[in-house]
Design a protein around this motif. Structure first.
Motif, PDB file in Angstrom:
ATOM      1  N   ALA A 156      -6.561  41.952 -55.178  1.00 56.13           N
ATOM      2  CA  ALA A 156      -7.686  41.469 -56.243  1.00 56.13           C
ATOM      3  C   ALA A 156      -6.572  41.369 -57.460  1.00 56.13           C
ATOM      4  O   ALA A 156      -6.607  40.279 -58.173  1.00 56.13           O
ATOM      5  N   LEU A 157      -5.380  41.871 -57.840  1.00 53.89           N
ATOM      6  CA  LEU A 157      -4.482  41.570 -58.620  1.00 53.89           C
ATOM      7  C   LEU A 157      -4.056  40.146 -58.448  1.00 53.89           C
ATOM      8  O   LEU A 157      -3.622  39.248 -59.337  1.00 53.89           O
ATOM      9  N   ALA A 158      -3.290  39.984 -56.961  1.00 59.63           N
ATOM     10  CA  ALA A 158      -2.610  38.821 -56.875  1.00 59.63           C
ATOM     11  C   ALA A 158      -3.666  37.561 -56.947  1.00 59.63           C
ATOM     12  O   ALA A 158      -3.059  36.565 -57.188  1.00 59.63           O
ATOM     13  N   ARG A 159      -4.836  37.814 -56.430  1.00 61.42           N
ATOM     14  CA  ARG A 159      -5.957  36.642 -56.755  1.00 61.42           C
ATOM     15  C   ARG A 159      -6.059  36.601 -58.070  1.00 61.42           C
ATOM     16  O   ARG A 159      -6.231  35.124 -58.476  1.00 61.42           O
ATOM     17  N   ALA A 160      -5.851  37.141 -58.831  1.00 64.50           N
ATOM     18  CA  ALA A 160      -6.203  36.905 -60.417  1.00 64.50           C
ATOM     19  C   ALA A 160      -5.045  36.109 -60.906  1.00 64.50           C
ATOM     20  O   ALA A 160      -5.347  35.372 -61.622  1.00 64.50           O
ATOM     21  N   VAL A 161      -3.778  36.616 -60.571  1.00 64.88           N
ATOM     22  CA  VAL A 161      -2.569  35.979 -61.142  1.00 64.88           C
ATOM     23  C   VAL A 161      -2.551  34.396 -60.852  1.00 64.88           C
ATOM     24  O   VAL A 161      -2.352  33.581 -61.281  1.00 64.88           O
ATOM     25  N   ALA A 162      -3.000  34.316 -59.142  1.00 69.06           N
ATOM     26  CA  ALA A 162      -2.906  32.940 -58.499  1.00 69.06           C
ATOM     27  C   ALA A 162      -4.198  32.012 -59.350  1.00 69.06           C
ATOM     28  O   ALA A 162      -3.841  30.831 -59.667  1.00 69.06           O
ATOM     29  N   ALA A 163      -5.216  32.847 -59.567  1.00 69.35           N
ATOM     30  CA  ALA A 163      -6.096  31.992 -60.298  1.00 69.35           C
ATOM     31  C   ALA A 163      -6.384  31.896 -61.798  1.00 69.35           C
ATOM     32  O   ALA A 163      -7.059  31.354 -62.462  1.00 69.35           O
ATOM     33  N   ASN A 164      -5.203  32.420 -62.369  1.00 66.99           N
ATOM     34  CA  ASN A 164      -4.874  32.627 -63.840  1.00 66.99           C
ATOM     35  C   ASN A 164      -6.209  33.264 -64.490  1.00 66.99           C
ATOM     36  O   ASN A 164      -6.490  32.706 -65.705  1.00 66.99           O
ATOM     37  N   SER A 165      -6.755  34.012 -63.627  1.00 61.93           N
ATOM     38  CA  SER A 165      -7.743  34.741 -64.268  1.00 61.93           C
ATOM     39  C   SER A 165      -7.348  36.166 -65.098  1.00 61.93           C
ATOM     40  O   SER A 165      -6.215  36.481 -65.207  1.00 61.93           O
ATOM     41  N   ALA A 166      -8.146  36.564 -66.269  1.00 61.39           N
ATOM     42  CA  ALA A 166      -7.646  37.519 -67.079  1.00 61.39           C
ATOM     43  C   ALA A 166      -8.123  38.884 -66.967  1.00 61.39           C
ATOM     44  O   ALA A 166      -8.015  39.739 -67.640  1.00 61.39           O
ATOM     45  N   ALA A 167      -8.939  38.898 -65.607  1.00 57.38           N
ATOM     46  CA  ALA A 167      -9.444  40.306 -65.301  1.00 57.38           C
ATOM     47  C   ALA A 167      -9.484  40.284 -64.152  1.00 57.38           C
ATOM     48  O   ALA A 167      -9.722  39.326 -63.359  1.00 57.38           O
ATOM     49  N   PHE A 168      -9.540  41.596 -63.596  1.00 58.98           N
ATOM     50  CA  PHE A 168      -9.659  41.994 -61.931  1.00 58.98           C
ATOM     51  C   PHE A 168     -10.277  43.522 -61.833  1.00 58.98           C
ATOM     52  O   PHE A 168     -10.260  44.233 -62.784  1.00 58.98           O
ATOM     53  N   ASP A 169     -11.175  43.591 -60.891  1.00 59.06           N
ATOM     54  CA  ASP A 169     -11.930  44.802 -60.253  1.00 59.06           C
ATOM     55  C   ASP A 169     -11.413  45.027 -58.901  1.00 59.06           C
ATOM     56  O   ASP A 169     -11.675  44.108 -58.099  1.00 59.06           O
ATOM     57  N   THR A 170     -11.183  46.148 -58.593  1.00 59.35           N
ATOM     58  CA  THR A 170     -10.586  46.484 -57.211  1.00 59.35           C
ATOM     59  C   THR A 170     -10.872  48.060 -56.781  1.00 59.35           C
ATOM     60  O   THR A 170     -10.810  48.791 -57.605  1.00 59.35           O
ATOM     61  N   GLN A 171     -10.773  48.401 -55.449  1.00 57.46           N
ATOM     62  CA  GLN A 171     -10.687  49.700 -55.122  1.00 57.46           C
ATOM     63  C   GLN A 171      -9.326  49.731 -54.470  1.00 57.46           C
ATOM     64  O   GLN A 171      -8.857  48.847 -53.696  1.00 57.46           O
ATOM     65  N   HIS A 172      -8.621  50.767 -55.020  1.00 59.72           N
ATOM     66  CA  HIS A 172      -7.164  50.674 -54.385  1.00 59.72           C
ATOM     67  C   HIS A 172      -6.641  52.551 -54.049  1.00 59.72           C
ATOM     68  O   HIS A 172      -6.889  52.945 -55.240  1.00 59.72           O
ATOM     69  N   HIS A 173      -6.375  52.618 -52.777  1.00 58.59           N
ATOM     70  CA  HIS A 173      -6.196  54.088 -52.598  1.00 58.59           C
ATOM     71  C   HIS A 173      -7.223  55.136 -53.088  1.00 58.59           C
ATOM     72  O   HIS A 173      -7.082  56.189 -53.569  1.00 58.59           O
ATOM     73  N   GLY A 174      -8.616  54.612 -52.821  1.00 63.27           N
ATOM     74  CA  GLY A 174      -9.664  55.171 -53.087  1.00 63.27           C
ATOM     75  C   GLY A 174     -10.199  55.535 -54.665  1.00 63.27           C
ATOM     76  O   GLY A 174     -10.812  56.352 -54.797  1.00 63.27           O
ATOM     77  N   ARG A 175      -9.289  54.660 -55.508  1.00 61.39           N
ATOM     78  CA  ARG A 175      -9.783  54.634 -56.862  1.00 61.39           C
ATOM     79  C   ARG A 175     -10.253  53.227 -57.295  1.00 61.39           C
ATOM     80  O   ARG A 175      -9.808  52.384 -56.596  1.00 61.39           O
ATOM     81  N   ARG A 176     -11.066  53.370 -58.434  1.00 60.24           N
ATOM     82  CA  ARG A 176     -11.538  51.760 -58.771  1.00 60.24           C
ATOM     83  C   ARG A 176     -10.624  51.623 -59.976  1.00 60.24           C
ATOM     84  O   ARG A 176     -10.635  52.390 -60.837  1.00 60.24           O
ATOM     85  N   LEU A 177     -10.168  50.523 -59.960  1.00 62.31           N
ATOM     86  CA  LEU A 177      -9.349  49.950 -61.056  1.00 62.31           C
ATOM     87  C   LEU A 177      -9.757  49.145 -61.448  1.00 62.31           C
ATOM     88  O   LEU A 177     -10.672  47.987 -61.062  1.00 62.31           O
ATOM     89  N   HIS A 178      -9.642  48.774 -62.846  1.00 58.02           N
ATOM     90  CA  HIS A 178     -10.023  47.459 -63.772  1.00 58.02           C
ATOM     91  C   HIS A 178      -8.744  46.982 -64.611  1.00 58.02           C
ATOM     92  O   HIS A 178      -8.328  47.753 -65.348  1.00 58.02           O
TER      93      HIS A 178
END
Length: 536
Positions: free
Chosen positions: A66-88
């Motif tokens: 999700a972070l890689a996609r945000a960087v590639a799309a020049n987005s200013a935010a992302f949300d994802t599940q990572h290692h069982g945790r929810r990240l923003h």
């Protein structure tokens, strides 16, 4: 400027070391990138939360998709599940083309928000269920509301097994509603159902059972209660339908094999819902008992069929109050005897069972006392003494307005002797349409030990009618300006039926009152019309 040595081995200015210590103390993960998008710094929280991302790595190709996609799309935010945790994560631009990513662990926040939404949903469900169950006054209405409310919110199938309303025997029938079925389905319970379904016997005894997971080899015992093609059930929760007298039955909540089982909060919700359904069943049973009692009392208190009396024609009219559970206190009676006829028309004070009991007492007393006394004034005095001397007279109201009359047949008409106990004056209707009240007076019967009653006489020529009525006629209040039907309208209705039969007179007055009420609730109404001979 004093310099310190960073763990990497490079010398760092003192203020840079302090900044690093501050960043490491943050609860957010902080990542900074240079103009090429490579990580130049990751604080301690980032190292724990995002261990895959190291200094020098390219964020556009990092393992956190999700972070890689945000960087590639020049987005200013992302949300994802990572290692069982929810990240923003959010991005902030630094000087030049450098950026800082701030990543928060929002797992607990989302968990709390989810718990709050679930609690609000449960509260809304119970409120809606309470409203639906509270409006159900009959047993079948409660059962239908129970199973339809439970599906699909609590289960895929809901089955209610109510105990018989008047016994503690095991359930003899069931009623089911399943998600996708067009309507509820009912059936008869098998003799072995109670012992074959785990938890059912306990629920019928008022004891909650734990949810039961059914194996593929076990659902045959439950199959008769499930819709065709449902397949092996997943989890079954059996709850007692409790009321003040114990268990009124059981509620089975069945979930499909692919649906999650009942967690602790869902079990508590199901128990609370079943308890409310059980209380509603108890209320419905009480309502049914009261309705049955009212029907029995009403049947016993309905005016009798009028006897045939030579030389006298009579017609009665009776209309109970609009509420089906209110038992009327208005009545009339006719007692023929070898020398004429005795009649009575009365209105007992009050409504409900108390009024019904007093009405029955007055009528039974009249039936007994008229065997020893047929003169109206003397009879009403005897009745007053009987009511005042009753053992429970001091604890209840004994007020009854009463009109007693004796009829003697003669060749020139009828001689009527009337005795009054606080009752409205009857109306004399001449064949030419003249309406004349016949004042009688007197005090209500049963009010005082020493009471004054009045007597008068009236003669009915052939074609004349005498109408006795209760105050439910004149007090009938319609929607028009909140006015009562009143004496003037009664006189007009009576005059319009002059020269006709007693039955036609009663029918005319009842229709006039109905038109005035226009569907509004009314008090009890009783009327008795007496004619001197066959009307012309």
């Amino acid at each position: 400027m004093t310099a310190t040595r960073h763990p990497s081995g490079t010398a760092q200015p003192a203020d840079a070391s302090l900044a690093r210590e501050l960043l490491d103390g943050l609860t957010e993960a902080v990542l900074t990138t240079d103009e090429t998008g490579r990580v130049t710094m990751a604080n301690a929280t980032a190292a724990a939360l995002l261990p895959e991302i190291t200094v020098g790595s390219d964020l556009a190709g990092c393992p956190v998709a999700a972070l890689a996609r945000a960087v590639a799309a020049n987005s200013a935010a992302f949300d994802t599940q990572h290692h069982g945790r929810r990240l923003h994560g959010t991005r902030r631009q630094l000087t030049g083309s450098r950026f800082a990513w701030y990543v928060r662990d929002v797992t607990e926040e989302h968990a709390q928000a989810d718990a709050l939404r679930a609690e609000r949903s449960r509260t809304a469900f119970l409120a809606h269920a309470g409203s639906r169950l509270g409006l159900a006054v009959h047993r079948d209405q409660v059962l239908l509301a129970t199973i339809t409310l439970a599906v699909p919110y609590l289960a895929d199938v809901a089955v209610a097994l109510p105990r018989p309303a008047v016994t503690a025997e095991p359930p003899t029938r069931w009623i089911r509603y399943a998600d996708g079925e067009p309507a509820p389905v009912a059936g008869l319970a098998g003799a072995t159902l109670t012992s074959s379904v785990p938890g059912l016997a306990e629920a019928l005894a008022g004891e909650p059972a734990e949810p039961e997971r059914w194996l593929d080899a076990e659902p045959a015992d439950l199959a008769p209660l499930l819709p065709p093609g449902f397949g092996p059930p997943g989890t079954v929760l059996v709850s007692p339908l409790l009321n003040a007298d114990g268990s009124a039955g059981a509620l089975l909540l069945v979930r499909r094999a692919g649906r999650a089982g009942f967690d602790r909060r869902e079990i508590e919700l199901a128990r609370e819902f079943a308890a409310r359904a059980g209380a509603a069943l108890g209320t419905a049973d009480l309502h049914g008992e009261q309705a049955h009692l009212a029907q029995v009392l009403q049947a016993s208190l309905l005016p009798p069929e009028l006897p045939t009396v030579p030389g006298v024609i009579m017609a009665g009219g009776y209309r109970a109050a609009g509420d089906s559970l209110r038992i009327g206190g208005d009545f009339y009676e006719v007692f023929p005897h070898p020398h004429g006829t005795l009649f009575a028309l009365g209105d007992v004070c009050g409504k409900g069972v108390g009024a019904a009991v007093l009405t029955g007492r007055v009528r039974q007393s009249l039936r007994t006392l008229r065997l020893v006394e047929r003169r109206p004034l003397e009879l009403i005095q005897l009745l007053n003494g009987a009511l005042v001397d009753a053992p429970d007279a001091a604890r209840r109201s004994q007020l009854t307005t009463l009109l007693l009359g004796s009829i003697d047949c003669g060749p020139a008409g009828l001689d009527v002797r009337l005795a009054g106990g606080g009752h409205p004056a009857p109306l004399l209707v001449s064949a030419d349409g003249t309406v004349t009240p016949v004042p009688v007076g007197g005090m209500p019967v049963g009010a005082l030990t020493v009471a004054r009653f009045a007597e008068t006489r009236v003669h009915l020529d052939p074609g004349d009618l005498l109408l006795a009525y209760t105050d439910g006629v004149t007090a009938a209040c319609g929607p028009r300006e909140l006015a009562t039907f009143g004496a003037a309208r009664l006189h007009a209705a009576v005059a319009s039926a002059a020269g006709r039969s007693p039955a036609a007179l009663v029918d005319r007055v009842l229709r006039a009152v109905d038109e005035w009420l226009a569907g509004e609730a009314h008090d009890d109404i009783a009327m008795l019309a007496v004619g001197a001979s066959t009307p012309v």
